[in-house]
Design a protein around this motif. Sequence first.
Motif, PDB file in Angstrom:
ATOM      1  N   LYS A   1       0.842  -1.209   0.000  1.00 31.96           N
ATOM      2  CA  LYS A   1       0.000   0.000   0.000  1.00 31.96           C
ATOM      3  C   LYS A   1       0.870   1.250   0.000  1.00 31.96           C
ATOM      4  N   ALA A   2       0.473   2.213  -0.781  1.00 32.07           N
ATOM      5  CA  ALA A   2       1.206   3.483  -0.824  1.00 32.07           C
ATOM      6  C   ALA A   2       0.972   4.247   0.478  1.00 32.07           C
ATOM      7  N   PRO A   3       2.010   4.878   1.017  1.00 30.54           N
ATOM      8  CA  PRO A   3       1.818   5.642   2.278  1.00 30.54           C
ATOM      9  C   PRO A   3       0.844   6.802   2.077  1.00 30.54           C
ATOM     10  N   ALA A   4      -0.015   6.991   3.081  1.00 31.63           N
ATOM     11  CA  ALA A   4      -1.028   8.050   2.985  1.00 31.63           C
ATOM     12  C   ALA A   4      -0.353   9.421   2.992  1.00 31.63           C
ATOM     13  N   LYS A   5      -0.768  10.255   2.078  1.00 31.91           N
ATOM     14  CA  LYS A   5      -0.198  11.603   1.987  1.00 31.91           C
ATOM     15  C   LYS A   5      -0.725  12.461   3.139  1.00 31.91           C
ATOM     16  N   ALA A   6       0.187  13.296   3.687  1.00 29.56           N
ATOM     17  CA  ALA A   6      -0.206  14.183   4.794  1.00 29.56           C
ATOM     18  C   ALA A   6      -1.114  15.285   4.268  1.00 29.56           C
ATOM     19  N   ASP A   7      -2.153  15.562   5.017  1.00 29.45           N
ATOM     20  CA  ASP A   7      -3.104  16.611   4.632  1.00 29.45           C
ATOM     21  C   ASP A   7      -2.503  17.974   4.981  1.00 29.45           C
ATOM     22  N   PRO A   8      -2.279  18.856   4.001  1.00 31.23           N
ATOM     23  CA  PRO A   8      -1.653  20.158   4.312  1.00 31.23           C
ATOM     24  C   PRO A   8      -2.538  21.038   5.202  1.00 31.23           C
ATOM     25  N   LEU A   9      -3.852  20.790   5.149  1.00 34.90           N
ATOM     26  CA  LEU A   9      -4.746  21.596   5.996  1.00 34.90           C
ATOM     27  C   LEU A   9      -4.638  21.204   7.470  1.00 34.90           C
ATOM     28  N   PHE A  10      -4.354  19.937   7.727  1.00 30.05           N
ATOM     29  CA  PHE A  10      -4.282  19.451   9.104  1.00 30.05           C
ATOM     30  C   PHE A  10      -2.936  18.741   9.316  1.00 30.05           C
ATOM     31  N   PRO A  11      -1.846  19.493   9.461  1.00 22.91           N
ATOM     32  CA  PRO A  11      -0.536  18.852   9.640  1.00 22.91           C
ATOM     33  C   PRO A  11      -0.443  18.175  11.009  1.00 22.91           C
ATOM     34  N   ALA A  12       0.372  17.138  11.073  1.00 16.85           N
ATOM     35  CA  ALA A  12       0.553  16.410  12.328  1.00 16.85           C
ATOM     36  C   ALA A  12       1.409  17.243  13.268  1.00 16.85           C
ATOM     37  N   ARG A  13       0.942  17.395  14.478  1.00 18.69           N
ATOM     38  CA  ARG A  13       1.697  18.135  15.486  1.00 18.69           C
ATOM     39  C   ARG A  13       1.905  17.219  16.697  1.00 18.69           C
ATOM     40  N   PRO A  14       2.967  16.479  16.710  1.00 17.23           N
ATOM     41  CA  PRO A  14       3.190  15.569  17.854  1.00 17.23           C
ATOM     42  C   PRO A  14       3.412  16.358  19.137  1.00 17.23           C
ATOM     43  N   ARG A  15       2.865  15.855  20.229  1.00 17.81           N
ATOM     44  CA  ARG A  15       2.970  16.550  21.507  1.00 17.81           C
ATOM     45  C   ARG A  15       4.350  16.346  22.127  1.00 17.81           C
ATOM     46  N   SER A  16       4.813  17.386  22.790  1.00 18.00           N
ATOM     47  CA  SER A  16       6.069  17.305  23.530  1.00 18.00           C
ATOM     48  C   SER A  16       5.744  17.327  25.021  1.00 18.00           C
ATOM     49  N   PHE A  17       6.261  16.361  25.739  1.00 16.38           N
ATOM     50  CA  PHE A  17       5.969  16.246  27.169  1.00 16.38           C
ATOM     51  C   PHE A  17       7.110  16.788  28.032  1.00 16.38           C
ATOM     52  N   ASN A  18       8.044  17.510  27.418  1.00 15.03           N
ATOM     53  CA  ASN A  18       9.124  18.115  28.187  1.00 15.03           C
ATOM     54  C   ASN A  18       8.634  19.380  28.885  1.00 15.03           C
ATOM     55  N   VAL A  19       9.529  20.002  29.679  1.00 15.61           N
ATOM     56  CA  VAL A  19       9.183  21.244  30.384  1.00 15.61           C
ATOM     57  C   VAL A  19       8.885  22.331  29.354  1.00 15.61           C
ATOM     58  N   GLY A  20       7.749  22.965  29.497  1.00 17.33           N
ATOM     59  CA  GLY A  20       7.358  24.004  28.553  1.00 17.33           C
ATOM     60  C   GLY A  20       6.817  23.466  27.245  1.00 17.33           C
ATOM     61  N   GLY A  21       6.486  22.173  27.204  1.00 17.02           N
ATOM     62  CA  GLY A  21       5.988  21.569  25.971  1.00 17.02           C
ATOM     63  C   GLY A  21       4.490  21.722  25.815  1.00 17.02           C
ATOM     64  N   ALA A  22       3.885  20.751  25.101  1.00 14.99           N
ATOM     65  CA  ALA A  22       2.472  20.848  24.764  1.00 14.99           C
ATOM     66  C   ALA A  22       1.579  20.662  25.985  1.00 14.99           C
ATOM     67  N   VAL A  23       1.929  19.732  26.846  1.00 16.34           N
ATOM     68  CA  VAL A  23       1.107  19.441  28.022  1.00 16.34           C
ATOM     69  C   VAL A  23       1.774  20.073  29.243  1.00 16.34           C
ATOM     70  N   ARG A  24       1.139  21.087  29.784  1.00 18.99           N
ATOM     71  CA  ARG A  24       1.727  21.795  30.922  1.00 18.99           C
ATOM     72  C   ARG A  24       1.079  21.339  32.216  1.00 18.99           C
ATOM     73  N   PRO A  25       1.860  21.273  33.286  1.00 21.58           N
ATOM     74  CA  PRO A  25       1.274  20.867  34.567  1.00 21.58           C
ATOM     75  C   PRO A  25       0.301  21.916  35.082  1.00 21.58           C
TER      76      PRO A  25
END
Length: 283
Positions: A37-61
């Motif tokens: 199967k051909a890899p699915a093309k990324a949608d430019p309207l909804f780019p993937a934004r992986p979360r960062s769990f480091n200090v000051g990242g996506a998820v804050r305490p």
Amino acid sequence: PLFPALPIFRPFINSQQTSTMAPKKGSAKPKSKTVAKAPAKADPLFPARPRSFNVGGAVRPQGRDLSRFVKWPKYVRIQRQRAVLYQRLKVPPSINQFTKSIGKNEAASVFTLLNKYRPETAAAKKQRIKETAAAVAAKKDAPAKVPNQLKFGLKHVTTLVEEKKASLVLIACDVDPIELVLWLPALCRKMEVPFLIVKDKARLGALVHQKTAAVVALTTVDKADEAQLKIFQNLANEKFNKNVDLVRKWGGGIMGLKTQAKLDKRAKAVAAEEAKKLASLKR
């Protein structure tokens, strides 16, 4: 009986052998090829934004102030460091007086008066000059002269103070560099022109259709506002012109919280040692 019944012979068939037996010719089916199967093309309207769990990242305490982890812009760092330095270092009276601006209620009253005497805009001035020229060409009565209005610009206000034409001068407390207006309070005191230090240069600039203004001055006002102007002149003389404490008092010299705690601890230790010595002498 002469011929007994013989047992029926059933050949033994091994199931394992049958499974491994070669298939007959013509019966072998071709194996189905697995298509990748051909890899699915990324949608430019909804780019993937992986979360960062480091200090000051996506998820804050929750419930934690993380402002000290933020890398602030350079101009923010500089203005904060300057404010801290003004607290730590000994600040001479000529600079320290700019921290003693008038209160919020007093400033509101002053700006209400000054708002009546805002200078005309460039378009209004152009229209007035055109009407005056048309009236002169038609040999009619020329329109009235420019009404009382605020004067601004450092050189212009300085000239008005030197000639004792200014009746009230307002100086911004946050002029940068401060050397631009450092000498102006001393000049106002010498020429006996009332002055006020107000917050801030942006508010003064809004009065005169500019982004900022270091200083503005009133020369004359309408008869209806003369009593109000007299009140502000008395306020200026009391708080700034004739305030000896303002000219003599140094500023700064305030230590940080850690240093204050360390000095308090040291003072307590010294006091405890003195108390022990006194107790031993009494014995």
